[in-house]
Each structure stands twice: as structure tokens, then as C-alpha cells.
Design a protein around this motif. Structure first.
Motif, PDB file in Angstrom:
ATOM      1  N   GLN A 181       0.829  -1.206   0.000  1.00 18.37           N
ATOM      2  CA  GLN A 181       0.000   0.000   0.000  1.00 18.37           C
ATOM      3  C   GLN A 181       0.866   1.259   0.000  1.00 18.37           C
ATOM      4  N   THR A 182       1.928   1.232   0.806  1.00 19.13           N
ATOM      5  CA  THR A 182       2.836   2.383   0.854  1.00 19.13           C
ATOM      6  C   THR A 182       3.499   2.603  -0.507  1.00 19.13           C
ATOM      7  N   GLN A 183       3.958   1.507  -1.116  1.00 21.90           N
ATOM      8  CA  GLN A 183       4.577   1.615  -2.433  1.00 21.90           C
ATOM      9  C   GLN A 183       3.584   2.130  -3.459  1.00 21.90           C
ATOM     10  N   TYR A 184       2.333   1.638  -3.381  1.00 21.91           N
ATOM     11  CA  TYR A 184       1.302   2.090  -4.324  1.00 21.91           C
ATOM     12  C   TYR A 184       1.035   3.574  -4.149  1.00 21.91           C
ATOM     13  N   SER A 185       0.964   4.016  -2.874  1.00 25.51           N
ATOM     14  CA  SER A 185       0.725   5.435  -2.613  1.00 25.51           C
ATOM     15  C   SER A 185       1.857   6.294  -3.157  1.00 25.51           C
ATOM     16  N   ASP A 186       3.096   5.832  -2.950  1.00 27.72           N
ATOM     17  CA  ASP A 186       4.250   6.591  -3.452  1.00 27.72           C
ATOM     18  C   ASP A 186       4.229   6.672  -4.980  1.00 27.72           C
ATOM     19  N   VAL A 187       3.953   5.534  -5.617  1.00 32.24           N
ATOM     20  CA  VAL A 187       3.915   5.519  -7.081  1.00 32.24           C
ATOM     21  C   VAL A 187       2.769   6.383  -7.592  1.00 32.24           C
ATOM     22  N   SER A 188       1.616   6.331  -6.892  1.00 29.63           N
ATOM     23  CA  SER A 188       0.471   7.153  -7.296  1.00 29.63           C
ATOM     24  C   SER A 188       0.794   8.639  -7.198  1.00 29.63           C
ATOM     25  N   ASP A 189       1.472   9.024  -6.100  1.00 29.69           N
ATOM     26  CA  ASP A 189       1.856  10.432  -5.955  1.00 29.69           C
ATOM     27  C   ASP A 189       2.830  10.853  -7.056  1.00 29.69           C
ATOM     28  N   GLU A 190       3.799   9.983  -7.340  1.00 31.27           N
ATOM     29  CA  GLU A 190       4.756  10.286  -8.407  1.00 31.27           C
ATOM     30  C   GLU A 190       4.053  10.418  -9.751  1.00 31.27           C
TER      31      GLU A 190
END
Length: 257
Positions: A181-190
Motif C-alpha cells: 500500500q505504501t509503495q502504491y501510494s508513493d507511485v500514485s503520488d509520483e
């Protein structure tokens, strides 16, 4: 019945558990090694025979023997396997080979911590290749740390052990899910930032194109005006020349007469 009849032979149990671990390792690692070594010895009839000859060993067991697999990993680490594994895993291969030899001679040390380290090393080497098979090594480590004696083999105890294992696996799954989830959030923000940057660039490009169009239009209008001015100036110059010519003619006629 006495306590000795109810207590399992721990040495035999540990030997069997390590045998299961080597079987899991061989099953998961076999296809990977076969593919990599087949590519490396593409010109040979049999990569197993060629590799065995270079290691000075018989090839009767081939790619399904965990010891042969481990020896191949150690011998051909640099040219074949280094790019797939981290450097920290190379040292584990020798430790696992040593344990495999001790296991084959029924000479494993009576040290649960040592066996647990070997199982963890096997799991670490296998995880990059076959993560699902590597996860099957964790119940073996649990059984190694919590051996079940005769009277403890009740359904309630087994259910309790299974429950603990499930809770442990659930916790690991939740941690992995949170990490994803954290990785997904980071990728989504990027991705959002990239889209905003792309939109800003597109807006600037559109503004520049509009300005270029306006400048081009003014340039064409100015060129048209200059052409008109040149034509008007040329007409005035010709009229002036004609006027001077007429005046000269008249002056000549008057002087003659």
C-alpha cells in the motif's frame, strides 16, 4: 508406557526436517538452474555432464540433486548466477553445502540454532528464485524450534500450533500488504506529479504556439504594409522624374524660341 517411548528421537526428527528442506530447495531451484546453465552451455549436448566434468564429479543425479545444485551454484556463481543474486548470498552456499554433507553422514550437530540458521540460509537463497517454495520452509523452522513429544500430539496442541502458524503468516501478510500500500501510494503520488508536470509543459507549449502564431500574423501584416509603401514610393519617384523631364523640355523650347 514410559517417557522414553513417548518422546521422539529428536536427531531423527531433525534429520527428516532438513531432508524435507533440501527437497523443497531442489524442487524450487531446479528449473532455474537448468535454464541458466542450459543457456551457458548452449553448445554442449548436456550441461549437467559438462558441469560435472569441470567439477570432477559424476553426473548420475543431475539437476534434481540438491547437493549437485549447490555445487553448481558455487562453481559457476560468477559467470552464470551473480547477476541474479546479491553478493551477500554467495557465502551462504558454502554453509549449506557443509550442512548437506553433515546431513548425508547423519552427523548434524545437536544445535537447534545452527539448524535454524541453515534453514534460513536455504530460504534466503531460494526466495529470489521461487518465493512460494521458500515460504514452505517456515513451518519446518517452526517445528524445529517447537518439537512435539508423544503426549503433546493431541488435537488441541496441533490446533494451537496451526493457529500460531496462521497468526504468524497473517501478520507477515498484513505487513507485506501495508508495504505494498505504501509503495502504491508513493507511485500514485509520483504519477500525479508527473501528470501535473506534463500538463504544465503542454500549457506552456500551447502558449508559445499561440504567441508564435500572433507574431507570424503581425509579421505578414507588416510585410504587406512595407510592400504597399514601396509601391507608393516608387510611383512618387516616377512622377517626380516625369515632372522634372517636362520642365526641362519646356525650358529648352522656350530658350530656342
Amino acid at each position: 508406557m514410559g517417557d522414553s517411548a513417548r518422546t521422539p528421537d529428536l536427531a531423527t526428527s531433525r534429520h527428516a526436517q532438513l531432508a524435507e528442506a533440501f527437497e523443497i530447495f531442489a524442487r524450487g531451484m531446479g528449473p532455474f538452474i537448468d535454464e541458466r546453465m542450459g543457456d551457458y552451455f548452449a553448445d554442449e549436448m548436456s550441461w549437467t555432464e559438462t558441469a560435472a566434468n569441470r567439477m570432477g564429479r559424476p553426473a548420475e543425479h543431475g539437476a534434481t540433486d540438491p547437493l549437485f545444485q549447490l555445487l553448481v551454484l558455487r562453481r559457476f556463481w560468477g559467470p552464470v548466477f551473480a547477476e541474479h543474486f546479491g553478493d551477500d548470498l554467495r557465502g551462504l552456499i558454502g554453509q549449506i553445502i557443509e550442512a548437506r554433507n553433515l546431513w548425508a553422514h547423519f552427523n548434524l550437530p545437536d544445535d537447534t540454532a545452527y539448524l535454524d540458521r541453515i534453514l534460513l540460509s536455504i530460504e534466503r537463497v531460494l526466495a529470489p528464485v521461487a518465493p512460494e517454495d521458500a515460504s514452505n520452509l517456515r513451518p519446518i523452522r517452526t517445528r524445529l524450534k517447537n518439537p512435539i513429544s508423544g503426549d503433546d500430539r493431541s488435537d488441541d496442541h496441533i490446533d494451537r500450533v496451526d493457529k500460531d502458524n496462521l497468526q504468524s503468516q497473517l501478520l507477515e501478510t498484513e505487513e507485506a500488504f501495508e508495504d505494498l500500500q505504501t509503495q502504491y501510494s508513493d507511485v500514485s503520488d509520483e504519477l500525479k506529479q508527473s501528470r501535473r508536470a506534463a500538463a504544465d509543459k503542454q500549457l506552456r507549449i500551447a502558449t508559445i504556439e499561440r504567441q508564435l502564431t500572433e507574431v507570424h500574423g503581425r509579421s505578414e501584416a507588416l510585410e504587406t504594409y512595407l510592400n504597399a509603401e514601396r509601391s507608393s514610393r516608387n510611383r512618387l519617384e516616377w512622377l517626380f522624374v516625369g515632372f522634372i523631364t517636362v520642365m526641362l523640355v519646356l525650358m529648352v523650347i522656350i530658350s530656342i524660341s
